[in-house]
Structure formats: C-alpha cells, structure tokens
Write an enzyme that holds these catalytic residues in place. Structure first.
Site, mmCIF file in Angstrom:
data_model
loop_
_atom_site.group_PDB
_atom_site.id
_atom_site.type_symbol
_atom_site.label_atom_id
_atom_site.label_comp_id
_atom_site.label_asym_id
_atom_site.label_seq_id
_atom_site.Cartn_x
_atom_site.Cartn_y
_atom_site.Cartn_z
ATOM 1 N N GLU A 13 0.834 -1.204 0.000
ATOM 2 C CA GLU A 13 0.000 0.000 0.000
ATOM 3 C C GLU A 13 0.874 1.261 0.000
ATOM 4 O O GLU A 13 0.434 2.324 -0.404
ATOM 5 C CB GLU A 13 -0.900 0.022 1.241
ATOM 6 C CG GLU A 13 -1.937 -1.076 1.266
ATOM 7 C CD GLU A 13 -2.527 -1.320 2.642
ATOM 8 O OE1 GLU A 13 -3.525 -2.031 2.714
ATOM 9 O OE2 GLU A 13 -1.987 -0.809 3.638
ATOM 10 N N GLY A 79 -12.100 -5.059 4.499
ATOM 11 C CA GLY A 79 -13.156 -5.970 4.062
ATOM 12 C C GLY A 79 -14.494 -5.250 4.088
ATOM 13 O O GLY A 79 -14.783 -4.530 5.040
ATOM 14 N N MET A 193 -8.022 -3.659 10.635
ATOM 15 C CA MET A 193 -7.330 -4.049 11.865
ATOM 16 C C MET A 193 -6.531 -2.935 12.559
ATOM 17 O O MET A 193 -5.833 -3.210 13.530
ATOM 18 C CB MET A 193 -6.397 -5.236 11.552
ATOM 19 C CG MET A 193 -7.149 -6.430 10.976
ATOM 20 S SD MET A 193 -6.087 -7.815 10.486
ATOM 21 C CE MET A 193 -5.519 -8.386 12.079
ATOM 22 N N GLU A 194 -6.598 -1.699 12.058
ATOM 23 C CA GLU A 194 -5.745 -0.658 12.639
ATOM 24 C C GLU A 194 -6.423 0.677 12.930
ATOM 25 O O GLU A 194 -6.034 1.396 13.861
ATOM 26 C CB GLU A 194 -4.555 -0.346 11.696
ATOM 27 C CG GLU A 194 -3.638 -1.516 11.394
ATOM 28 C CD GLU A 194 -4.160 -2.408 10.272
ATOM 29 O OE1 GLU A 194 -5.027 -1.958 9.496
ATOM 30 O OE2 GLU A 194 -3.696 -3.559 10.180
ATOM 31 N N ASP A 217 -11.870 -7.096 -0.196
ATOM 32 C CA ASP A 217 -12.555 -8.384 -0.062
ATOM 33 C C ASP A 217 -13.871 -8.135 0.647
ATOM 34 O O ASP A 217 -14.129 -7.029 1.106
ATOM 35 C CB ASP A 217 -11.682 -9.369 0.746
ATOM 36 C CG ASP A 217 -11.302 -8.793 2.102
ATOM 37 O OD1 ASP A 217 -10.178 -8.268 2.231
ATOM 38 O OD2 ASP A 217 -12.146 -8.818 3.028
HETATM 39 N N1 SAH Z 1 -0.977 -11.956 4.916
HETATM 40 C C1 SAH Z 1 -1.262 -10.557 4.872
HETATM 41 C C2 SAH Z 1 -1.928 -10.160 6.156
HETATM 42 C C3 SAH Z 1 -2.660 -8.913 6.025
HETATM 43 S S1 SAH Z 1 -3.808 -8.696 7.295
HETATM 44 C C4 SAH Z 1 0.000 -9.786 4.575
HETATM 45 O O1 SAH Z 1 0.830 -9.544 5.453
HETATM 46 O O2 SAH Z 1 0.196 -9.445 3.413
HETATM 47 C C5 SAH Z 1 -5.015 -7.738 6.481
HETATM 48 C C6 SAH Z 1 -4.738 -6.284 6.343
HETATM 49 O O3 SAH Z 1 -5.709 -5.697 5.495
HETATM 50 C C7 SAH Z 1 -4.849 -5.535 7.656
HETATM 51 O O4 SAH Z 1 -3.952 -4.475 7.642
HETATM 52 C C8 SAH Z 1 -6.311 -5.064 7.678
HETATM 53 O O5 SAH Z 1 -6.418 -3.742 8.159
HETATM 54 C C9 SAH Z 1 -6.784 -5.115 6.232
HETATM 55 N N2 SAH Z 1 -7.943 -5.994 5.927
HETATM 56 C C10 SAH Z 1 -8.357 -6.238 4.651
HETATM 57 N N3 SAH Z 1 -9.401 -7.095 4.639
HETATM 58 C C11 SAH Z 1 -9.669 -7.403 5.933
HETATM 59 C C12 SAH Z 1 -10.630 -8.278 6.559
HETATM 60 N N4 SAH Z 1 -11.483 -9.000 5.835
HETATM 61 N N5 SAH Z 1 -10.613 -8.371 7.911
HETATM 62 C C13 SAH Z 1 -9.715 -7.653 8.633
HETATM 63 N N6 SAH Z 1 -8.786 -6.823 8.085
HETATM 64 C C14 SAH Z 1 -8.753 -6.692 6.760
#
Ligand code: SAH
Length: 250
Positions: A13, A79, A193-194, A217
């Site tokens: 990002e 999401g 998540m932040e 998503d």
């Molecule tokens: N394996 C991934 C993990 C990303 S966690 C990696 O390191 O590339 C997901 C990230 O996208 C978090 O920063 C969160 O804020 C956001 N996010 C996107 N879709 C989400 C969902 N369905 N639930 C929670 N967070 C989501």
C-alpha cells in the site's frame, strides 16, 4: 511547514507513494522505518502502521511524539461488511469503533473504558477533502470502464469502520459481527485491523485524523484469495492517486 503523516498497513500500500517521495530520507525509530520528504509540495512522513491495533497505536504515537506531525491520514484496504460495499469501492471513514472491545458488564459492549464513548470521529474537514479526492479518482477510473461490460462502477462510501485484531474471512463471522454492532446502534461499512487504534491515539493527542480504505474483499470465505490479488494489483495505485489528490486539496 507542518508535517503530515501518511500511514499504511502493508508495504504494497505504501510502495507507490514512496516512489513519488521527493528528497527521501529514511530514519528508524521504535523498530520502524519512517520516510521523511516532500509529496505534492507538502512536507510528509510515510510510515507503516504494521498490522493490528497495538502496532498501529505505537506507530501513531511515534509519529506524534518523535516527528511532531500535525495531521495523520491512513490509507489501506479493508473488508466490506455492509451490503453494497463491494470489492473496488472506497470507504472514507466518518469514525471508528473497536469491534473486539468488550468490557461488559462493567462498561457497555464496544465502549472504550474510561472514555465514555464507543466511537471516535475522524476530522470532518480532512475527511471531506479525502471524500472529494476519492470521488475524483473513481470518476477517472470509471471513465475507462466499458459501460456495456456489465461491470458496476465503483462507489465511494462515507461511514463507520470497525477495527479489531482479526482478519475476518468467513461469511458467518462477518454477518454476526455486523449484526452485533447494529444491535448497539453502530452501522459499520467495513472491517480492518488498525484504524480505531490510530483514531484513539489522535483523539488523545488532539491530532486531526482521516482515513480511506479501498475494499479488497467481502470479509467472507473468499477473503484471503481476493485480498492477496487485490493488494498486489490495485491497492498501491489507489493509495497514490487518492492521497496525491488529497494533498493537492489541502
Ligand atoms: N498476509 C497478509 C496479512 C494482512 S492482514 C500480509 O501480510 O500481506 C489484512 C490487512 O488488510 C490488515 O492491515 C487489515 O487492516 C486489512 N484488511 C483487509 N481485509 C480485511 C478483513 N477481511 N478483515 C480484517 N482486516 C482486513
């Protein structure tokens, strides 16, 4: 010139913004890299929040205490929770709630203990400009669409975003999360998540905060597949275009 912090959760990002940074200077603090420089004529610092609320709160605190930023903007993916908030849409946050905060029965579910509130509002003026920048970007993207292809044009939404320390990746969980929030009067459009953690730090310090999330998503059983593909192909371009336009409007 007062410095603006541009926070992202993931490297993908931040990628495009970093490539545009003028006079980049990297400094490390609290185990994190901070990129100082200029973007669209504004003095900025780019940082990764890292993933999850505690990591994001640490980064936000460092930005304020160590780098003296005057404003913080978050750009990332999320999401979609509410119906109609589709992959490729953009949500500009009006405020944040922590969907995993629950100190009941001592405090009502979702209330931040000792804050007397569940929601932290974003800065109205910064968010309005972010909305304008996002609309302009999607209009440009939409102009490239073939209307006969049946692909719906993407939309910009404005509303509540829920944050918590879970990647929501099951349709049942996403429905339950949304309806539990609804029963407490919170209509959440998206989940990530932040954001709520950064909003709370900014609230404590009186620093204006705004956030934009592109929907990667639908927080359902397909979430992990859609997510990876989306972040790779779209997230970085959207962050660049929307934040670039936003900086130009300030
Ligand atoms: N394996 C991934 C993990 C990303 S966690 C990696 O390191 O590339 C997901 C990230 O996208 C978090 O920063 C969160 O804020 C956001 N996010 C996107 N879709 C989400 C969902 N369905 N639930 C929670 N967070 C989501």
């Amino acid at each position: 010139m007062t410095r603006i912090a541009i926070l992202s959760a993931l490297m993908e990002e931040q990628h495009g913004l970093l490539a545009l940074l003028q006079q980049p200077h990297k400094t490390t603090h609290a185990g994190r890299d901070f990129w100082l420089g200029e973007l669209h004529g504004q003095s900025v610092v780019l940082a990764l929040s890292r993933i999850g609320k505690v990591a994001a709160a640490t980064t936000a605190t460092a930005l304020i205490e160590q780098f003296g930023v005057a404003r913080i903007v978050f750009t990332g993916v999320a999401g979609g929770l509410a119906p109609g908030v589709q992959v490729g849409d953009v949500v500009v946050a009006s405020g944040f709630v922590q969907h995993d905060m629950d100190a009941s029965p001592i405090f009502p579910r979702y209330e931040l203990p000792l804050y007397g509130r569940s929601l932290i509002a974003c800065d109205t003026a910064l968010s309005a400009l972010l909305f304008e920048a996002a609309e302009a970007h999607l209009a440009r993207v939409g102009a490239g669409f073939d209307a006969s292809s049946g692909v719906a044009a993407h939309r910009v939404h404005r509303g509540l975003i829920a944050s918590g320390d879970r990647f929501v990746s099951a349709a049942g969980e996403s429905v339950a999360l949304r309806s539990a929030l609804q029963s407490a009067g919170h209509e959440a459009l998206a989940v990530e998540m932040e954001g709520a953690a950064v909003a709370q730090v900014c609230f404590d310090y009186g620093v204006p905060f705004a956030a934009v999330r592109t929907i990667s998503d639908r927080a359902d059983d397909q979430a992990h597949v859609d997510f990876a593909q989306f972040v790779r192909e779209v997230a970085s371009r959207y962050a660049c275009a929307i934040i670039g336009a936003w900086l130009g409007l300030l």
